[in-house]
Design a protein around this motif. Structure first.
Motif, PDB file in Angstrom:
ATOM      1  N   ALA A  88     -14.328  12.854  -2.739  1.00  0.00           N
ATOM      2  CA  ALA A  88     -15.449  12.579  -1.839  1.00  0.00           C
ATOM      3  C   ALA A  88     -14.992  11.842  -0.590  1.00  0.00           C
ATOM      4  O   ALA A  88     -15.720  11.787   0.389  1.00  0.00           O
ATOM      5  CB  ALA A  88     -16.510  11.754  -2.567  1.00  0.00           C
ATOM      6  N   GLY A  89     -13.798  11.288  -0.630  1.00  0.00           N
ATOM      7  CA  GLY A  89     -13.308  10.519   0.507  1.00  0.00           C
ATOM      8  C   GLY A  89     -12.021  11.090   1.058  1.00  0.00           C
ATOM      9  O   GLY A  89     -11.465  12.059   0.549  1.00  0.00           O
ATOM     10  N   HIS A  90     -11.559  10.468   2.133  1.00  0.00           N
ATOM     11  CA  HIS A  90     -10.310  10.849   2.789  1.00  0.00           C
ATOM     12  C   HIS A  90      -9.350   9.683   2.589  1.00  0.00           C
ATOM     13  O   HIS A  90      -9.613   8.574   3.036  1.00  0.00           O
ATOM     14  CB  HIS A  90     -10.568  11.107   4.277  1.00  0.00           C
ATOM     15  CG  HIS A  90      -9.353  11.524   5.034  1.00  0.00           C
ATOM     16  ND1 HIS A  90      -9.434  11.877   6.356  1.00  0.00           N
ATOM     17  CD2 HIS A  90      -8.043  11.654   4.698  1.00  0.00           C
ATOM     18  CE1 HIS A  90      -8.217  12.193   6.787  1.00  0.00           C
ATOM     19  NE2 HIS A  90      -7.366  12.067   5.789  1.00  0.00           N
ATOM     20  N   TYR A  91      -8.238   9.931   1.889  1.00  0.00           N
ATOM     21  CA  TYR A  91      -7.263   8.892   1.572  1.00  0.00           C
ATOM     22  C   TYR A  91      -5.895   9.289   2.078  1.00  0.00           C
ATOM     23  O   TYR A  91      -5.467  10.432   1.910  1.00  0.00           O
ATOM     24  CB  TYR A  91      -7.180   8.672   0.055  1.00  0.00           C
ATOM     25  CG  TYR A  91      -8.480   8.221  -0.544  1.00  0.00           C
ATOM     26  CD1 TYR A  91      -8.790   6.873  -0.627  1.00  0.00           C
ATOM     27  CD2 TYR A  91      -9.404   9.144  -1.010  1.00  0.00           C
ATOM     28  CE1 TYR A  91      -9.991   6.454  -1.166  1.00  0.00           C
ATOM     29  CE2 TYR A  91     -10.609   8.735  -1.558  1.00  0.00           C
ATOM     30  CZ  TYR A  91     -10.898   7.389  -1.627  1.00  0.00           C
ATOM     31  OH  TYR A  91     -12.082   6.974  -2.148  1.00  0.00           O
ATOM     32  N   VAL A  92      -5.177   8.338   2.651  1.00  0.00           N
ATOM     33  CA  VAL A  92      -3.774   8.489   2.995  1.00  0.00           C
ATOM     34  C   VAL A  92      -3.039   7.511   2.083  1.00  0.00           C
ATOM     35  O   VAL A  92      -3.251   6.300   2.162  1.00  0.00           O
ATOM     36  CB  VAL A  92      -3.502   8.172   4.480  1.00  0.00           C
ATOM     37  CG1 VAL A  92      -2.013   8.286   4.781  1.00  0.00           C
ATOM     38  CG2 VAL A  92      -4.312   9.104   5.376  1.00  0.00           C
ATOM     39  N   ILE A  93      -2.209   8.058   1.185  1.00  0.00           N
ATOM     40  CA  ILE A  93      -1.549   7.248   0.158  1.00  0.00           C
ATOM     41  C   ILE A  93      -0.054   7.169   0.454  1.00  0.00           C
ATOM     42  O   ILE A  93       0.636   8.191   0.489  1.00  0.00           O
ATOM     43  CB  ILE A  93      -1.782   7.853  -1.236  1.00  0.00           C
ATOM     44  CG1 ILE A  93      -3.280   8.048  -1.484  1.00  0.00           C
ATOM     45  CG2 ILE A  93      -1.145   6.966  -2.313  1.00  0.00           C
ATOM     46  CD1 ILE A  93      -3.607   8.946  -2.647  1.00  0.00           C
ATOM     47  N   MET A  94       0.421   5.956   0.661  1.00  0.00           N
ATOM     48  CA  MET A  94       1.833   5.699   0.900  1.00  0.00           C
ATOM     49  C   MET A  94       2.460   5.375  -0.457  1.00  0.00           C
ATOM     50  O   MET A  94       2.042   4.431  -1.119  1.00  0.00           O
ATOM     51  CB  MET A  94       2.009   4.533   1.865  1.00  0.00           C
ATOM     52  CG  MET A  94       1.161   4.669   3.139  1.00  0.00           C
ATOM     53  SD  MET A  94       1.447   6.198   4.045  1.00  0.00           S
ATOM     54  CE  MET A  94       2.924   5.760   4.910  1.00  0.00           C
ATOM     55  N   VAL A  95       3.463   6.173  -0.852  1.00  0.00           N
ATOM     56  CA  VAL A  95       4.048   6.048  -2.185  1.00  0.00           C
ATOM     57  C   VAL A  95       5.420   5.381  -2.081  1.00  0.00           C
ATOM     58  O   VAL A  95       6.258   5.775  -1.275  1.00  0.00           O
ATOM     59  CB  VAL A  95       4.185   7.431  -2.854  1.00  0.00           C
ATOM     60  CG1 VAL A  95       4.759   7.303  -4.258  1.00  0.00           C
ATOM     61  CG2 VAL A  95       2.838   8.148  -2.870  1.00  0.00           C
TER      62      VAL A  95
END
Length: 144
Positions: A88-95
């Motif tokens: 439902a959302g927009h996520y930018v995930i730094m791993v």
């Protein structure tokens, strides 16, 4: 009267996660809540305002699992875009690639399972998209 669901942010949410290696195994966790409820992934969560990415990943891992980690480096990124049938959302995930430093998994309410597994065992789990590639990159950095 029912309460309306909170409005989704109108901008991407920045998040972090960690591929934590302990010897030749890494920590795989299952999400107990949306987004990615029921899928196995890496521990992590949103970056708070004024917090560095390193601080955020160390805090999120400690909050979700009770573990202390040593960050090795940036292993990659993943972007989750909103969709009618998925997130439902927009996520930018730094791993980040990390090494286990101390503790045993003590899960908070965001997770409902945790397992130390070998990279060759990952295919047996329902995971978030792109997890295998992120694990492979992190594993190369950690040198296991």
């Amino acid at each position: 009267m029912t309460e309306a669901a909170p409005a989704q942010p109108r901008h991407p949410q920045l998040a972090v996660s960690a591929a934590i290696f302990r010897d030749d195994r890494f920590l795989l966790v299952r999400r107990a809540r949306a987004p990615a409820k029921g899928l196995y992934s890496l521990p992590g969560g949103r970056v708070e305002f004024g917090e560095s990415l390193d601080q955020a990943v160390i805090r999120e891992v400690a909050e979700e699992t009770g573990l202390s980690i040593e960050i090795v480096g940036f292993a990659g990124r993943r972007e989750v875009l909103p969709s009618p049938v998925g997130a439902a959302g927009h996520y930018v995930i730094m791993v980040f690639a990390a090494r286990w430093a101390a503790g045993e998994p003590q899960l908070n309410d965001e997770l409902d399972d945790a397992r130390w597994i070998g990279p060759d065992e990952l295919a047996a789990f329902s995971t978030t998209e792109g997890l295998a590639e992120l694990i492979a990159g992190a594993r190369a950095m950690v040198g296991t």
